[in-house]
Write a protein that holds these residues in place. Structure first.
Motif, PDB file in Angstrom:
ATOM      1  N   VAL A  60       4.563  15.572 -25.989  1.00  0.00           N
ATOM      2  CA  VAL A  60       5.784  16.358 -26.989  1.00  0.00           C
ATOM      3  C   VAL A  60       6.942  15.542 -26.955  1.00  0.00           C
ATOM      4  O   VAL A  60       7.458  15.452 -27.802  1.00  0.00           O
ATOM      5  N   PRO A  61       7.483  15.285 -25.755  1.00  0.00           N
ATOM      6  CA  PRO A  61       8.783  14.426 -25.728  1.00  0.00           C
ATOM      7  C   PRO A  61       8.472  13.047 -26.163  1.00  0.00           C
ATOM      8  O   PRO A  61       9.429  12.810 -27.055  1.00  0.00           O
ATOM      9  N   ASP A  62       7.445  12.579 -26.161  1.00  0.00           N
ATOM     10  CA  ASP A  62       7.223  11.066 -26.870  1.00  0.00           C
ATOM     11  C   ASP A  62       7.210  11.303 -28.434  1.00  0.00           C
ATOM     12  O   ASP A  62       7.963  10.544 -29.063  1.00  0.00           O
ATOM     13  N   LEU A  63       6.712  12.330 -28.679  1.00  0.00           N
ATOM     14  CA  LEU A  63       6.713  12.644 -30.248  1.00  0.00           C
ATOM     15  C   LEU A  63       8.003  13.044 -30.888  1.00  0.00           C
ATOM     16  O   LEU A  63       8.175  12.644 -32.093  1.00  0.00           O
ATOM     17  N   MET A  64       8.870  13.733 -30.058  1.00  0.00           N
ATOM     18  CA  MET A  64      10.077  14.139 -30.689  1.00  0.00           C
ATOM     19  C   MET A  64      11.424  13.576 -30.371  1.00  0.00           C
ATOM     20  O   MET A  64      12.388  13.757 -30.996  1.00  0.00           O
ATOM     21  N   THR A  65      11.463  12.605 -29.425  1.00  0.00           N
ATOM     22  CA  THR A  65      12.486  11.816 -28.940  1.00  0.00           C
ATOM     23  C   THR A  65      12.753  10.313 -29.131  1.00  0.00           C
ATOM     24  O   THR A  65      13.895   9.952 -29.006  1.00  0.00           O
ATOM     25  N   THR A  66      11.708   9.828 -29.244  1.00  0.00           N
ATOM     26  CA  THR A  66      11.831   8.200 -29.225  1.00  0.00           C
ATOM     27  C   THR A  66      11.532   7.683 -30.601  1.00  0.00           C
ATOM     28  O   THR A  66      10.381   7.871 -31.238  1.00  0.00           O
ATOM     29  N   PRO A  67      12.211   7.029 -31.346  1.00  0.00           N
ATOM     30  CA  PRO A  67      12.097   6.357 -32.624  1.00  0.00           C
ATOM     31  C   PRO A  67      11.121   5.212 -32.462  1.00  0.00           C
ATOM     32  O   PRO A  67      11.301   4.507 -31.489  1.00  0.00           O
ATOM     33  N   ARG A  68      10.382   5.147 -33.221  1.00  0.00           N
ATOM     34  CA  ARG A  68       9.144   3.908 -33.372  1.00  0.00           C
ATOM     35  C   ARG A  68       9.192   3.462 -34.643  1.00  0.00           C
ATOM     36  O   ARG A  68       9.215   4.051 -35.713  1.00  0.00           O
ATOM     37  N   TRP A  69       8.587   2.309 -35.023  1.00  0.00           N
ATOM     38  CA  TRP A  69       8.264   1.604 -36.355  1.00  0.00           C
ATOM     39  C   TRP A  69       6.946   2.701 -36.708  1.00  0.00           C
ATOM     40  O   TRP A  69       5.954   2.539 -36.342  1.00  0.00           O
ATOM     41  N   ILE A  70       7.130   3.129 -37.980  1.00  0.00           N
ATOM     42  CA  ILE A  70       6.075   3.783 -38.630  1.00  0.00           C
ATOM     43  C   ILE A  70       5.795   2.994 -39.820  1.00  0.00           C
ATOM     44  O   ILE A  70       6.539   2.854 -40.913  1.00  0.00           O
ATOM     45  N   PRO A  71       4.472   2.468 -39.680  1.00  0.00           N
ATOM     46  CA  PRO A  71       4.079   1.390 -40.973  1.00  0.00           C
ATOM     47  C   PRO A  71       4.260   2.200 -42.299  1.00  0.00           C
ATOM     48  O   PRO A  71       4.511   1.451 -43.229  1.00  0.00           O
ATOM     49  N   GLU A  72       3.638   3.325 -42.335  1.00  0.00           N
ATOM     50  CA  GLU A  72       3.448   3.871 -43.765  1.00  0.00           C
ATOM     51  C   GLU A  72       5.092   4.353 -44.348  1.00  0.00           C
ATOM     52  O   GLU A  72       5.143   4.493 -45.428  1.00  0.00           O
ATOM     53  N   LEU A  73       5.939   4.566 -43.526  1.00  0.00           N
ATOM     54  CA  LEU A  73       7.317   4.778 -43.876  1.00  0.00           C
ATOM     55  C   LEU A  73       8.233   3.563 -44.096  1.00  0.00           C
ATOM     56  O   LEU A  73       9.204   3.558 -44.655  1.00  0.00           O
ATOM     57  N   ALA A 104       9.719   2.096 -41.913  1.00  0.00           N
ATOM     58  CA  ALA A 104      11.095   2.176 -41.355  1.00  0.00           C
ATOM     59  C   ALA A 104      10.848   2.874 -39.765  1.00  0.00           C
ATOM     60  O   ALA A 104       9.712   3.403 -39.346  1.00  0.00           O
ATOM     61  N   GLU A 105      12.080   2.700 -39.094  1.00  0.00           N
ATOM     62  CA  GLU A 105      11.778   3.525 -37.881  1.00  0.00           C
ATOM     63  C   GLU A 105      11.881   4.896 -38.010  1.00  0.00           C
ATOM     64  O   GLU A 105      13.006   5.110 -38.693  1.00  0.00           O
ATOM     65  N   ALA A 106      11.438   5.746 -37.113  1.00  0.00           N
ATOM     66  CA  ALA A 106      11.549   7.200 -37.317  1.00  0.00           C
ATOM     67  C   ALA A 106      10.523   7.813 -36.281  1.00  0.00           C
ATOM     68  O   ALA A 106      10.075   6.973 -35.290  1.00  0.00           O
TER      69      ALA A 106
END
Length: 383
Positions: free
Chosen positions: A100-113, A115-117
């Motif tokens: 849960v913290p990984d999903l909601m606190t750490t920006p990562r590169w999102i290929p489909e976007l 962008a980092e998010a």
């Protein structure tokens, strides 16, 4: 030559990511629509369905295609990071404390976007449920999956559980059911356990597509077992996915609650039931059988099946990759996906294999401790 744990981990995780990326651009469409759009069956990485993908519905704002992985791979890699943190078997509380913290606190590169998010900003609502229920709702992690729509959301990222329990399908099944309790219920949770078990079974030296499916059937319950059995029967006699697309869909249809129109499920869809099954896992196993465990045949069959084909191809890719090792996954596809997605597809696999070795050593120590205690409790001369 016996494949090593590292070979199988790389085959499973790289294979899953490549399958995910190949299936993403045709997700949601029928085999006939895929042929019309692409002038034939999909044979590799293709571009977006719509040229104006930034605004086209129902795709916007995601750039699906051109080798981009989807949320299936993002969640798989997130679960690997949880294993790296815990370095032992996981449960629903590990989801609450780490995923849960990984999903909601750490920006990562999102290929489909492109962008980092936050990963949370990309995943589907059924995956956002984990954060909503646990972080905001303070639900018991073991029961947080109750009330979520029942789909393949938990199963799609359970390959790491199979690798950590490589060669021990029953252990993988039990662990995945515990982990998935934070996310899913009913046949969605059951599929997570069976998929993890199938990956663990694929790691057994000498395993075949048939032995993997037999293991899955030996553990699966209720509608999930019946759906896998029906698809296995339908797969008999087919040696190429082309002739099997219709028969496999007909076999799984009575158990799939979504219905014939994938984009417009009925009000009865995705509700808890002992009679139903997710569609993705049985079809992935069916494609694995038809391809006799071969990677390209399994994945391309899943891709051209349509519907939720990024998840189907991701599961088929994980299973075929675990069976055949890293060399089974076409290197050109893997490089193209890694480059396009800006992801190191091999690092998570190497990290997971390292954790799996540590967990096995812990398990061995725990087993020896149990044996010692039990032997003391049951001396040979006891009445």
């Amino acid at each position: 030559m016996t494949l090593t744990l590292e070979d199988r981990a790389a085959g499973a995780l790289v294979g899953a990511a490549v399958g995910d990326a190949l299936g993403g651009p045709v997700e949601g469409w029928s085999p006939e629509q895929i042929v019309e759009r692409h002038g034939g069956r999909v044979r590799g990485i293709v571009g977006p369905w719509y040229a104006d993908w930034r605004t086209a519905r129902p795709i916007a704002p995601y750039h699906k295609g051109d080798g981009h992985v989807t949320d299936d791979t993002l969640m798989t890699h997130a679960l690997v990071r949880v294993y790296e943190a815990v370095r032992d078997h996981l449960d629903a509380y590990a989801v609450a404390e780490h995923l849960v913290p990984d999903l909601m606190t750490t920006p990562r590169w999102i290929p489909e976007l492109e962008a980092e998010a936050l990963v949370l900003q990309r995943v589907f609502l059924a995956e956002k449920w984990i954060v909503t229920r646990i972080h905001y709702g303070h639900a018991d992690p073991r029961e947080a999956g109750e009330g979520n729509i029942v789909n393949c959301g938990a199963a799609m990222y359970m390959a790491p559980v199979g690798i950590v329990n490589a060669g021990h399908p029953a252990g993988a099944y039990a662990e995945a059911l515990d982990v998935a309790g934070a996310h899913q219920s009913s046949y969605g949770r059951e599929a997570a356990g069976v998929f993890a078990a199938a990956v663990a079974a694929a790691c057994v030296p000498g395993a075949t597509a048939a032995s993997v499916v037999d293991t899955a059937l030996g553990l699966a319950k209720d509608g999930t077992r019946q759906a896998i059995a029906a698809v296995r029967e339908a797969a008999r006699g087919h040696r190429h996915f082309e002739s099997a697309l219709g028969p496999l869909r007909a076999a799984v249809a009575p158990y799939d609650s979504v219905g014939p129109d994938y984009r417009a499920p009925s009000l009865g869809a995705r509700r808890p039931s002992r009679l139903h099954s997710i569609e993705e896992l049985p079809i992935a196993l069916g494609m694995l059988l038809i391809a006799d465990g071969g990677y390209e045949g399994s994945v391309l069959g899943a891709v051209n099946y349509g519907r939720d084909c990024d998840s189907i191809a991701g599961m088929a890719g994980a299973l075929a990759g675990a069976l055949g090792g890293e060399a089974a996954v076409p290197a050109g596809w893997a490089k193209q996906v890694a480059d396009a997605s800006r992801l190191d597809l091999h690092a998570p696999a190497a990290a997971l294999a390292s954790v799996a070795r540590e967990v096995f050593a812990r398990d061995l120590h725990r087993r020896r401790t149990h044996e010692s205690a039990f032997t003391t409790l049951t001396p040979p001369d006891a009445p």
